[in-house]
Design an enzyme around this catalytic site. Structure first.
Site, mmCIF file in Angstrom:
data_model
loop_
_atom_site.group_PDB
_atom_site.id
_atom_site.type_symbol
_atom_site.label_atom_id
_atom_site.label_comp_id
_atom_site.label_asym_id
_atom_site.label_seq_id
_atom_site.Cartn_x
_atom_site.Cartn_y
_atom_site.Cartn_z
ATOM 1 N N LEU A 40 0.857 -1.187 0.000
ATOM 2 C CA LEU A 40 0.000 0.000 0.000
ATOM 3 C C LEU A 40 0.896 1.241 0.000
ATOM 4 C CD1 LEU A 40 -2.471 -1.499 2.568
ATOM 5 C CD2 LEU A 40 -3.064 -0.821 0.222
ATOM 6 N N CYS A 80 3.802 6.895 -4.404
ATOM 7 C CA CYS A 80 4.574 7.818 -3.557
ATOM 8 C C CYS A 80 5.867 7.193 -3.036
ATOM 9 C CB CYS A 80 3.692 8.332 -2.423
ATOM 10 S SG CYS A 80 4.601 9.209 -1.180
ATOM 11 N N CYS A 103 7.090 10.583 -4.826
ATOM 12 C CA CYS A 103 7.493 11.581 -3.820
ATOM 13 C C CYS A 103 8.742 11.176 -3.036
ATOM 14 C CB CYS A 103 6.393 11.843 -2.800
ATOM 15 S SG CYS A 103 4.738 11.638 -3.388
ATOM 16 N N HIS A 124 7.520 0.598 2.142
ATOM 17 C CA HIS A 124 6.419 -0.266 1.692
ATOM 18 C C HIS A 124 5.921 -1.139 2.851
ATOM 19 C CE1 HIS A 124 7.315 0.996 -2.239
ATOM 20 N NE2 HIS A 124 8.019 0.010 -2.693
ATOM 21 N N PHE A 154 13.894 30.922 18.250
ATOM 22 C CA PHE A 154 15.002 31.537 17.528
ATOM 23 C C PHE A 154 16.042 30.455 17.193
ATOM 24 C CE2 PHE A 154 18.880 34.053 17.202
ATOM 25 C CZ PHE A 154 18.451 35.060 16.376
HETATM 26 C C1 COM Z 1 3.153 7.777 1.787
HETATM 27 C C2 COM Z 1 2.098 6.943 1.172
HETATM 28 S S1 COM Z 1 4.729 7.504 1.095
HETATM 29 S S2 COM Z 1 0.656 7.134 2.047
HETATM 30 O O1 COM Z 1 0.066 8.436 1.690
HETATM 31 O O2 COM Z 1 0.946 7.127 3.495
HETATM 32 O O3 COM Z 1 -0.256 6.063 1.726
#
Ligand code: COM
Length: 517
Positions: A74, A78, A83, A133, A495
């Site tokens: 899942l 990304c 990303c 992953h 700061f």
């Molecule tokens: C993040 C993937 S790398 S998710 O948005 O957490 O499923």
């Protein structure tokens, strides 16, 4: 394979994902509660950011939800191709800019004329990505209690039925979270070896690129990957059909970002076009012809990067369900994430730009709320945004130009201040910038706060440097609620914070008719 009831550790998931990706094993992984007899309120087709967050929210609201994904993990593109590698490369670009700026001085090694390996960094990513992953699978199963089928091809039968192998799933609502893939234009030579997109770079790179790279495009991925290539020590030529970085609308902030890229040696052709990529006898990229306002230029290179946006993974499904799509194939949705077909929602990259995880996650949650009877709308125009050059550029709200069009009494606070020596002042700086501040003050960043002098409200902000992304997430929320100079002045600063907005506002807030600074 049925994993319901088994507690798989992060290590076990990592091993499973790595082995499945390596072997191409196509056995689906079923994680479905056999004791729950309720019909699914929704099936999310795609378990990326939009699907995973939408499903988690829907379940939290008491609904029953299933995720189907073709990958054995899942999190979607990304952590796999988008990303996460981009952030790795942008981190490298920032680190390498520091190392090159101080090359041979203090404790820094001499990097003059040295090229560092792109292939090594890509391989580092390929090996490391199964860690994220595994965490996604573990978190989704053990902590969020989500039901899912992974590593599975699915077929949509109709808006209420999906099939995986010989198992049919009936559902009240479908949520299409199918993602997108990089767009490859029809340029002669686009299929030669040595032409990459963000996706194929991490999957297929098997040689060390030479010392010149041509990047096609002027948007986020073109600039983000271009800066990384440049930081590795390679000549990097960016060819943009229009202007580069159009999304950073504040002209002064954009000019600073571009100037800093140019000072790192980046070359830009705006209003230009790649006409052809030429190959050698082995089918490898040899050179690129670029049409510029001064005529055609040929550049010798073995590596071309296409950063031209994305196209939706929607075709077959959109046709099958009769969904309305844009000319680029993005599925049309209203503000509730509903498509043109009742009970079918679409979320994330498949609905079109921005191709950002924050947008995908919010759209997923928006669809979940609507499905569970909580009316919810999402309007992407309200989000803050960022992109990487060698720096991190963040912005929210209006640019100075937009503000001046809408408000009569715009006030600006910025660092460095307007001054005779221009940028050669070591401000704004902040953490990770202090060496620049002392030795190369012009490299210490740029920031701007845009205010309405009448209502005293913050209208917009930009920051080029490091470390402001965190602050902008919270700042945007407050700005949307009507944050004023006086509210900001009253906040507690740490700061040195990378964005000096609290400090600047506190210096001015006592004045009923405050001026620019
Ligand atoms: C993040 C993937 S790398 S998710 O948005 O957490 O499923």
């Amino acid at each position: 394979m049925d994993v319901w009831g088994d507690c798989l550790t992060i290590e076990k998931w990592q091993h499973f994902v790595a082995e499945t990706l390596e072997s191409g094993n196509s056995t689906p992984v079923f994680n479905i509660n056999p004791n729950d007899t309720r019909e699914f309120d929704a099936i999310f087709l795609g378990g990326g950011a939009a699907g995973r967050f939408g499903a988690a929210y829907l379940r939290a609201l008491g609904g029953r939800v299933l995720i189907l994904d073709r990958w054995p993990f899942l999190g979607g593109s990304c952590p796999h191709q988008a990303c996460v590698p981009h952030h790795l490369f942008s981190d490298c670009a920032a680190q390498l800019m520091l190392e090159r700026t101080f090359s041979g001085k203090l404790w820094f090694q001499n990097l003059n004329d040295k090229i560092v390996s792109i292939k090594d960094i890509v391989e580092l990513f390929r090996t490391g990505r199964t860690g994220p992953h595994a965490v996604m699978n573990f978190q989704s199963k053990e902590q969020l209690g989500l039901e899912f089928v992974l590593n599975a091809e699915f077929e949509i039968i109709d808006a209420h039925t999906v099939q995986v192998g010989d198992r049919k799933f009936h559902v009240k609502n479908l949520v299409l979270a199918l993602g997108a893939k990089p767009f490859v234009p029809d340029i002669p030579g686009a299929t030669l070896k040595g032409v990459f997109t963000s996706q194929t770079l991490v999957e297929n790179l098997d040689f060390e690129p030479g010392n010149t790279i041509v990047v096609i495009g002027g948007g986020k991925s073109a600039i983000e990957y271009g800066c990384f290539f440049n930081a590795t020590g390679r000549r990097t030529i960016v060819v943009a059909r229009n202007q580069v970085m159009p999304m950073l609308k504040d002209a002064e902030s954009r000019a600073y970002a571009i100037l800093m890229m140019e000072e790192q040696g980046m070359e830009f052709f705006e209003n230009a076009e790649v006409m052809e990529i030429q190959g050698d006898a082995q089918g490898k990229v040899r050179s690129v012809s670029i049409k510029t306002s001064d005529g055609i230029i040929d550049i010798d290179t073995d590596f071309v990067f296409m950063g031209l946006g994305e196209q939706a993974n929607s075709e077959i499904i959109a046709q099958k369900l009769g969904l309305e799509t844009s000319d680029k194939g993005f599925i049309k949705v209203n503000r509730h994430m509903q498509t043109s077909v009742p009970h079918v929602y679409a979320v994330g990259d498949v609905t079109g730009p921005p191709m950002e995880m924050f947008k995908a996650r919010k759209e997923g949650v928006c669809a979940a709320k609507n499905i569970m009877g909580q009316a919810s709308e999402y309007k992407t125009a309200d989000y803050p945004d960022f992109m990487h050059t060698h720096y991190e550029a963040c912005w929210l709200g209006l640019s100075e130009e937009e503000a001046r069009q809408r408000y009569a009494n715009v006030k600006i606070m910025k660092l460095p201040p307007d001054n005779p020596n221009g940028l050669d002042v070591g401000l704004p700086a902040g953490d990770r910038m202090m060496l620049y501040l002392m030795a190369k003050p012009r490299m210490s960043g740029f920031q701007k706060l845009i205010l309405d002098g009448d209502t005293r409200k913050i209208l917009g902000a930009t920051h080029i440097g490091y470390g402001a992304k965190d602050g902008f997430q919270y700042l945007n929320y407050l700005v949307k609620k009507g944050l004023t100079i006086d509210d900001l002045a009253d906040m507690d600063e740490l700061f040195i914070s990378p964005s000096y907005f609290i400090q600047l506002c506190r210096l001015r807030a006592g004045d009923p008719h405050f001026n620019d600074m």
